[in-house]
Scaffold this motif. Structure first.
Motif, PDB file in Angstrom:
ATOM      1  N   ILE A  17     -32.130 -46.489  34.549  1.00 42.51           N
ATOM      2  CA  ILE A  17     -32.694 -47.811  34.299  1.00 42.51           C
ATOM      3  C   ILE A  17     -33.034 -48.422  35.656  1.00 42.51           C
ATOM      4  O   ILE A  17     -32.155 -48.604  36.496  1.00 42.51           O
ATOM      5  CB  ILE A  17     -31.697 -48.726  33.563  1.00 42.51           C
ATOM      6  CG1 ILE A  17     -31.036 -47.990  32.392  1.00 42.51           C
ATOM      7  CG2 ILE A  17     -32.390 -49.997  33.100  1.00 42.51           C
ATOM      8  CD1 ILE A  17     -31.951 -47.643  31.265  1.00 42.51           C
TER       9      ILE A  17
ATOM     10  N   PHE B 201     -34.293 -48.253  23.727  1.00 46.07           N
ATOM     11  CA  PHE B 201     -34.319 -46.916  24.318  1.00 46.07           C
ATOM     12  C   PHE B 201     -33.147 -46.116  23.758  1.00 46.07           C
ATOM     13  O   PHE B 201     -32.205 -46.676  23.176  1.00 46.07           O
ATOM     14  CB  PHE B 201     -34.255 -46.962  25.853  1.00 46.07           C
ATOM     15  CG  PHE B 201     -33.012 -47.593  26.413  1.00 46.07           C
ATOM     16  CD1 PHE B 201     -31.866 -46.850  26.635  1.00 46.07           C
ATOM     17  CD2 PHE B 201     -33.006 -48.952  26.739  1.00 46.07           C
ATOM     18  CE1 PHE B 201     -30.723 -47.433  27.153  1.00 46.07           C
ATOM     19  CE2 PHE B 201     -31.872 -49.541  27.258  1.00 46.07           C
ATOM     20  CZ  PHE B 201     -30.720 -48.790  27.464  1.00 46.07           C
TER      21      PHE B 201
ATOM     22  N   VAL C  76     -38.593 -54.145  28.732  1.00 41.57           N
ATOM     23  CA  VAL C  76     -38.943 -52.772  29.089  1.00 41.57           C
ATOM     24  C   VAL C  76     -40.458 -52.692  29.184  1.00 41.57           C
ATOM     25  O   VAL C  76     -41.159 -52.903  28.198  1.00 41.57           O
ATOM     26  CB  VAL C  76     -38.418 -51.764  28.044  1.00 41.57           C
ATOM     27  CG1 VAL C  76     -38.938 -50.359  28.346  1.00 41.57           C
ATOM     28  CG2 VAL C  76     -36.896 -51.756  28.019  1.00 41.57           C
TER      29      VAL C  76
ATOM     30  N   GLN D 146     -41.439 -46.568  29.829  1.00 37.07           N
ATOM     31  CA  GLN D 146     -40.409 -45.544  29.827  1.00 37.07           C
ATOM     32  C   GLN D 146     -41.031 -44.200  29.517  1.00 37.07           C
ATOM     33  O   GLN D 146     -42.071 -44.099  28.880  1.00 37.07           O
ATOM     34  CB  GLN D 146     -39.286 -45.869  28.848  1.00 37.07           C
ATOM     35  CG  GLN D 146     -39.672 -45.976  27.388  1.00 37.07           C
ATOM     36  CD  GLN D 146     -38.437 -46.226  26.531  1.00 37.07           C
ATOM     37  OE1 GLN D 146     -37.583 -45.352  26.405  1.00 37.07           O
ATOM     38  NE2 GLN D 146     -38.322 -47.413  25.953  1.00 37.07           N
TER      39      GLN D 146
ATOM     40  N   VAL E 265     -36.339 -45.623  32.411  1.00 37.52           N
ATOM     41  CA  VAL E 265     -36.700 -46.868  31.730  1.00 37.52           C
ATOM     42  C   VAL E 265     -36.916 -47.934  32.801  1.00 37.52           C
ATOM     43  O   VAL E 265     -36.029 -48.198  33.613  1.00 37.52           O
ATOM     44  CB  VAL E 265     -35.591 -47.321  30.751  1.00 37.52           C
ATOM     45  CG1 VAL E 265     -35.940 -48.669  30.133  1.00 37.52           C
ATOM     46  CG2 VAL E 265     -35.375 -46.270  29.666  1.00 37.52           C
TER      47      VAL E 265
ATOM     48  N   GLN F 172     -43.477 -50.948  24.630  1.00 31.15           N
ATOM     49  CA  GLN F 172     -42.310 -50.297  24.082  1.00 31.15           C
ATOM     50  C   GLN F 172     -42.686 -48.916  23.564  1.00 31.15           C
ATOM     51  O   GLN F 172     -43.705 -48.717  22.919  1.00 31.15           O
ATOM     52  CB  GLN F 172     -41.723 -51.129  22.934  1.00 31.15           C
ATOM     53  CG  GLN F 172     -41.144 -52.447  23.396  1.00 31.15           C
ATOM     54  CD  GLN F 172     -39.821 -52.254  24.091  1.00 31.15           C
ATOM     55  OE1 GLN F 172     -39.779 -51.648  25.146  1.00 31.15           O
ATOM     56  NE2 GLN F 172     -38.757 -52.748  23.528  1.00 31.15           N
TER      57      GLN F 172
END
Length: 547
Positions: free
Chosen positions: A47, A37, A242, A245, A235, A2
């Motif tokens: 995405i 995000f 996730v 990113q 992302v 993250q």
């Protein structure tokens, strides 16, 4: 992993530690888990991830569209300009939709009401959220239709969805989503089924509107060409999490995670590999093939005449793949339907190993039905949901006289060939993923022992990783069975990798025809050049091939 960007002032959308639980009995506990995000004003965040990664669930959570009984938000928040939409009452969500957030869905024909004029559907938001008079609403609708570059808005405002092209219907969806200048626009695979020129127009339009209206955009896609063209940040999602990113440059050029590297590596290059010319026996010849819809008679002299295909000529040898590319309405699928004799051509010849089947009556076509098999774009619609996949595969061979036990043995063999367990023959289509269903459709086609396999946009709706697997499978099957393949696609990247030769169609006419390497390296016709210019992420494709 993250990582939330810092330094972004007042984001339009902040997703924080969002978790959505799946129903009991699902393949995992949560659809999405602890994802975070931000999307800032005038920023496009793409995405990406495979089917089942949680992309659309995230979008639906933001919009408040999750089915309450099946998908439950158990943690986190989605802050739309500071307001948590996951805790908003349904009446408040209705106020927010259209005024502060709008959504464009993947398939406009299913999102638009088929019995209501498109102008009325755009104006619905104005009726709900404004006090404008009917005259003022109509003028606002005309203004937004002009802004999204729809031709002749005064005429089109009173049209029905079926009277518009796919690209025009998508523009109607964009107009409806943007008419009240929302702060956030969510676009869920809005260009997947569009040809490259229409796709380029839609992408350019979204970028222009987003910049002009200060809108933040959440763009969900599996097309990395699109990502490289429009994204400010990317992302990457996998199994509801996730995994990475960052900026477009960081994620596409310098991916850190193995999963991201796999996705990027699976993107087909726009540079075709060298292929050895095929010298096998002719499997199919199309000579001066034409299909004309409508005809003038003494009583209807003004009847509309549509020349869907005109004097089309090509051939395919055994073991060879011919690709037909072009925009929607160019005649690609019409030619394929004529070749398969799903429709009768108006003129010309269709020679299958020398036998002309162009104008044979239906009763005489039966011996040739097994020779030509088709794999369609949507495997779920191609398979009977009430029949097991085994029943679907053995149906054709049994109808042509193969004993049932032998047909079942053949089906088991073919399931293994396409990379699926033979023990899965008793399962139903809904129990498989999209890529697996397409493999089943390929197995069903091969069960007939065809001379020619027609693949009509067979990989356009698949994730890049699954797409790469199905393309490799098709190519291996072509070699193993010495099949002739007619491959119809609007994706130039896919055509580059799988086709020996390319035919480019425009308005029912083949405007260019040659080896894939020659056509991609040095297109001669202006229309072919325009198709290549419109392909998203051209530089990305070139750099991938060099890498």
């Amino acid at each position: 992993m993250q990582e939330v960007p810092t330094g972004m002032t007042e984001p339009v959308l902040s997703v924080r530690n969002l978790t959505v639980r799946l129903p009991s009995g699902a393949d995992r506990e949560n659809a999405i888990e602890h994802i975070s995000f931000d999307i800032g004003p005038r920023e496009i965040v793409c995405i990406v991830g495979e089917s089942g990664s949680g992309k659309s669930v995230t979008a639906q959570a933001v919009m408040g569209l999750l089915p309450k009984r099946d998908l439950v938000v158990t943690a986190g928040e989605t802050l739309l300009q500071g307001e948590d939409t996951t805790k908003a009452h349904i009446h408040r969500l209705r106020e927010l939709r259209g005024t502060r957030m709008g959504m464009i869905f993947q398939e406009p024909m299913t999102a638009l009401n088929p019995v209501q004029r498109v102008g009325q559907q755009i104006a619905e938001v104005l009726e709900i959220h404004t006090d404008l008079s009917a005259t003022e609403q109509r003028q606002r609708v005309l203004d937004i239709m002009k802004a999204v570059q729809l031709p002749d808005p005064e005429l089109m405002i009173d049209a029905y969805p079926h009277q518009l092209s796919g690209g025009q219907r998508q523009r109607i969806m964009i107009a409806a989503a943007l008419i009240l200048d929302p702060a956030l626009l969510i676009a869920d695979e809005p260009t997947t089924a569009l040809d490259v020129t229409t796709q380029a127009q839609i992408l350019r339009l979204i970028k222009e509107m987003q910049s002009r209206r200060n809108t933040g955009v959440m763009f969900i896609t599996h097309d990395f060409g699109v990502v490289s063209e429009i994204a400010d940040r990317v992302v990457v999602m996998q199994h509801g999490r996730v995994v990475e990113q960052g900026t477009r440059e960081e994620v596409l050029r310098r991916p850190r995670e193995a999963y991201t590297k796999m996705l990027v590596a699976a993107v087909p290059s726009l540079v075709p590999p060298k292929r050895v010319p095929v010298e096998g026996k002719l499997a199919l010849e199309a000579k001066n093939l034409s299909k004309i819809y409508g005809r003038r008679t003494f009583l209807s002299r003004k009847a509309r005449i549509v020349k869907a295909a005109q004097d089309v000529n090509f051939h395919i040898r055994k073991g060879e793949t011919l690709g037909i590319v072009g925009e929607s309405g160019s005649g690609k699928t019409t030619v394929a339907r004529c070749i398969a004799r799903l429709i009768e051509p108006s003129e010309g010849e269709i020679l299958i190993e020398g036998a002309n089947v162009a104008h044979l009556p239906e009763r005489d076509l039966r011996p040739y039905r097994r020779d030509i098999q088709i794999v369609f774009q949507d495997p779920y619609r191609s398979l009977n949901p009430r029949r097991t996949v085994g029943q679907s595969i053995v149906e054709g061979p049994i109808n042509f006289g193969m004993p049932r036990e032998k047909a079942i043995d053949k089906a088991r063999e073919l399931m293994g060939l396409v990379g699926l367990s033979p023990d899965a023959l008793d399962r139903y289509p809904h129990q498989f993923s999209g890529g697996q269903r397409q493999r089943i459709c390929i197995a069903r086609a091969l069960a007939m022992g065809p001379t020619l396999l027609i693949a009509d946009e067979a990989v356009s709706a698949l994730d890049v990783s699954v797409q790469a697997q199905v393309l490799e499978l098709l190519d291996n099957i072509r070699k193993q069975f010495d099949l002739a393949v007619l491959f119809i696609t609007h994706d130039l990247r896919v055509a580059a990798q799988i086709c020996d030769r390319i035919a480019v169609m425009k308005n029912g006419v083949v405007v260019e025809h040659g080896t894939t390497v020659d056509v991609f390296r040095s297109p001669q016709h202006e229309y072919t050049k325009a198709l290549f210019d419109a392909a998203p992420g051209r530089d990305f494709g070139a750099q991938q091939s060099v890498a």
